[in-house]
Design an enzyme around this catalytic site. Structure first.
Site, PDB file in Angstrom:
ATOM      1  N   SER A   1       1.013  -1.389  -0.052  1.00  0.00           N
ATOM      2  CA  SER A   1       0.042  -0.039  -0.135  1.00  0.00           C
ATOM      3  C   SER A   1       0.849   1.189   0.073  1.00  0.00           C
ATOM      4  O   SER A   1       1.939   1.157   0.560  1.00  0.00           O
ATOM      5  CB  SER A   1      -0.989   0.072   1.259  1.00  0.00           C
ATOM      6  OG  SER A   1      -0.512   1.074   2.110  1.00  0.00           O
ATOM      7  N   LYS A   2       0.272   2.132  -0.768  1.00  0.00           N
ATOM      8  CA  LYS A   2       1.125   3.541  -0.752  1.00  0.00           C
ATOM      9  C   LYS A   2       1.455   4.134   0.474  1.00  0.00           C
ATOM     10  O   LYS A   2       2.119   4.818   0.847  1.00  0.00           O
ATOM     11  CB  LYS A   2       0.762   4.344  -1.898  1.00  0.00           C
ATOM     12  CG  LYS A   2      -0.467   5.188  -1.700  1.00  0.00           C
ATOM     13  CD  LYS A   2      -1.038   5.841  -2.897  1.00  0.00           C
ATOM     14  CE  LYS A   2      -2.081   6.407  -2.835  1.00  0.00           C
ATOM     15  NZ  LYS A   2      -2.935   6.738  -4.323  1.00  0.00           N
ATOM     16  N   ARG A   3       0.531   3.994   1.443  1.00  0.00           N
ATOM     17  CA  ARG A   3       0.670   4.690   2.662  1.00  0.00           C
ATOM     18  C   ARG A   3       1.978   3.962   3.660  1.00  0.00           C
ATOM     19  O   ARG A   3       2.593   4.436   4.264  1.00  0.00           O
ATOM     20  CB  ARG A   3      -0.549   4.434   3.690  1.00  0.00           C
ATOM     21  CG  ARG A   3      -1.347   5.897   3.429  1.00  0.00           C
ATOM     22  CD  ARG A   3      -2.811   5.732   3.943  1.00  0.00           C
ATOM     23  NE  ARG A   3      -3.409   4.709   3.230  1.00  0.00           N
ATOM     24  CZ  ARG A   3      -4.213   4.679   2.166  1.00  0.00           C
ATOM     25  NH1 ARG A   3      -3.984   5.912   1.243  1.00  0.00           N
ATOM     26  NH2 ARG A   3      -4.823   3.788   1.441  1.00  0.00           N
ATOM     27  N   ARG A   4       1.847   2.422   3.355  1.00  0.00           N
ATOM     28  CA  ARG A   4       2.647   1.813   4.268  1.00  0.00           C
ATOM     29  C   ARG A   4       4.171   1.309   3.580  1.00  0.00           C
ATOM     30  O   ARG A   4       4.889   1.422   4.499  1.00  0.00           O
ATOM     31  CB  ARG A   4       1.879   0.468   4.635  1.00  0.00           C
ATOM     32  CG  ARG A   4       2.494  -0.279   5.861  1.00  0.00           C
ATOM     33  CD  ARG A   4       1.482  -1.548   6.073  1.00  0.00           C
ATOM     34  NE  ARG A   4       0.978  -2.034   4.754  1.00  0.00           N
ATOM     35  CZ  ARG A   4      -0.305  -2.492   4.656  1.00  0.00           C
ATOM     36  NH1 ARG A   4      -1.152  -2.445   5.660  1.00  0.00           N
ATOM     37  NH2 ARG A   4      -0.632  -3.014   3.543  1.00  0.00           N
TER      38      ARG A   4
END
Ligand code: GLU
Length: 469
Positions: free
Chosen positions: A234-237
């Protein structure tokens, strides 16, 4: 039949490594089949699209070898809006779709508060078009939708479990599911190779193909890409942007070789193989459907191998953007004060065997191109202990007396200075290295001193000595 595949990213963020993987698989499949690769930018989510993301996609594809001008497109989904609306109208007129003005609350009031789906309330109520009326597809009550998938066999979906899904919103705008199908249809796409995340959409989309009277494509849902905790990247993690890898100094060859190993492997006990071998041996049908682990450590090791395999002049060229701030890659984290191409060429072979990403070149050689080294204070504190001052004095004196300033003489001289004090070479080198390069680790010290030159090396050693007073 000419095979036509497409890669259809949405320009809503940085270009994801999973997307790059799907693009490459499409690319190779088209090439193997003598087919056409189409790039379609799915830009209909006006709130999230930005032109710079489209440019980012084009340049990232270019970087991994899918170069501009060598494929069809880019086409833009928004250019096909008329077709999307026409298809929605055809589905309504043929009775395959109907209007509905229910809110979620209306459905829940009828069916119980937890119900997430749609209960078919408006199926036969004859509601016409109007503001706020969504268009829903009338899914068959019976039978099953069998998806022919080159990787997953024939996943089968019971039609009665597929709700009457929305194909156009209350404002008349077609939703992704329909636009995506209509585009594939108008572009003559024969094979849809895309990520597993879209598999739940596929039976709905295939029903739309059937209802519009066109033979559906062959599908291939390539595995989801996960991190070490088996979570979807995921782009957040996670570090997912291809651009981030590029800026860190991954070589495109290493990147695309690694990406192709997500769920597939070439013959024999090999992982690092020339691109031509991958193009020849890759079989879409052999891709493992299980989630594919994106192992950044392994990618890094791959990259180190690719760097070491470069001819040294190519290595020198590849380092330039980081060293001099030239080229299109992100600005370097430092500015050289006196970049000297000859000095760099002299140490490049030593650096080439030591770095795993190109950006690591900077801390290895910056001492050569700065008037005074950037001192790592923690390294200084750890190294400059009792006795370092005297040791530096003796080393300076011995080096001053050297006739020839070459790595070998420097080494034997410093070895002798250390031996006088009962020190091994490693211990003797440490203060000299920190004085001259500012760090405790780096390129071989004596070669570094040779390239730096007598004057600069001695000046730095004297300056370090003065700090120890
Ligand atoms: N625009 C979709 C996405 O980026 C692609 C859908 C597809 O490949 O069919 O996920």
């Amino acid at each position: 039949m000419t095979v036509r595949v497409r890669f259809a990213p949405s320009p809503t963020g940085m270009f994801h490594v999973g997307g790059a993987r799907s693009a490459l698989q499409n690319w190779i499949y088209a090439k193997q089949q003598g087919g056409v690769f189409v790039l379609r930018i799915e830009d209909t989510d006006a709130a999230r699209n930005k032109p710079e993301w489209t440019e980012g996609i084009l340049s990232a594809l270019d970087w991994i070898g899918i170069s501009r001008g060598s494929y069809e497109g880019p086409h833009f989904q928004s250019e096909n809006a008329g077709e999307h609306r026409a298809a929605a109208a055809r589905l309504y007129e043929s009775g395959r779709a109907y209007y509905c003005d229910c809110t979620r609350e209306d459905v829940q009031a009828r069916t119980g508060s937890q119900y997430q789906g749609y209960d078919g309330y408006h199926r036969d109520r004859g509601l016409g078009p109007g503001p706020g009326h969504a268009l829903r597809f009338r899914t068959p009550d019976e039978g099953a939708t069998v998806v022919v998938d080159l990787i997953r066999g024939e996943p089968t979906f019971e039609n009665k479990l597929i709700e009457d899904f929305v194909i156009a919103r209350g404002d008349g705008s077609p939703v992704f599911l329909l636009a995506n199908v209509v585009d594939d249809m108008t572009m003559g796409i024969t094979h849809v190779i895309r990520a597993e995340e879209h598999l739940p959409n596929t039976p709905k989309q295939q029903l739309l193909w059937d209802a519009l009277g066109v033979k559906p494509p062959i599908w291939a849902h390539v595995p989801v890409v996960v991190n070490e905790k088996r979570q979807k990247l995921s782009k957040r993690r996670d570090k997912v942007a291809l651009e981030a890898y590029r800026e860190e100094g991954y070589l495109p060859g290493a990147m695309r070789n690694y990406l192709m190993l997500l769920g597939w492997a070439p013959s024999g006990d090999r992982e690092i193989v020339p691109w031509s071998v991958i193009e020849e041996e890759f079989r879409l049908e052999e891709v493992n459907p299980s989630p594919a682990f994106f192992d950044e450590k392994k990618l890094r090791a791959f990259n180190g191998d690719y760097i070491r395999a470069l001819p040294v002049d190519e290595f020198i060229d590849a380092c330039q953007p980081w060293l001099t701030g030239t080229g299109t890659i992100a600005p370097p984290p430092w500015q050289p004060e006196e970049f000297d191409a000859d000095a760099f060429a002299a140490v490049a072979p030593l650096a080439q065997t030591r770095i795993t990403v190109l950006s690591e070149i900077v801390p290895n050689v910056d001492f050569l191109f700065l008037a005074s080294p950037l001192i790592d204070e923690a390294a200084w504190a750890k190294t400059m202990k009792d006795g370092s001052a005297e040791l530096l004095d003796e080393a300076v004196a011995a080096f001053e007396a050297l006739e020839s300033w070459d790595a070998e003489s420097l080494k034997s001289t410093l070895e002798a200075v250390g031996a006088e004090r009962g020190l091994k070479l490693g211990k003797t080198q440490a203060p000299v290295r920190v004085a001259v390069t500012g760090r405790t680790v780096g390129l071989p010290l004596f070669e570094s001193l040779e390239v730096l030159g007598r004057e600069r090396a001695l000046t730095r050693m004297r300056a370090a000595r003065l700090r120890l007073v």
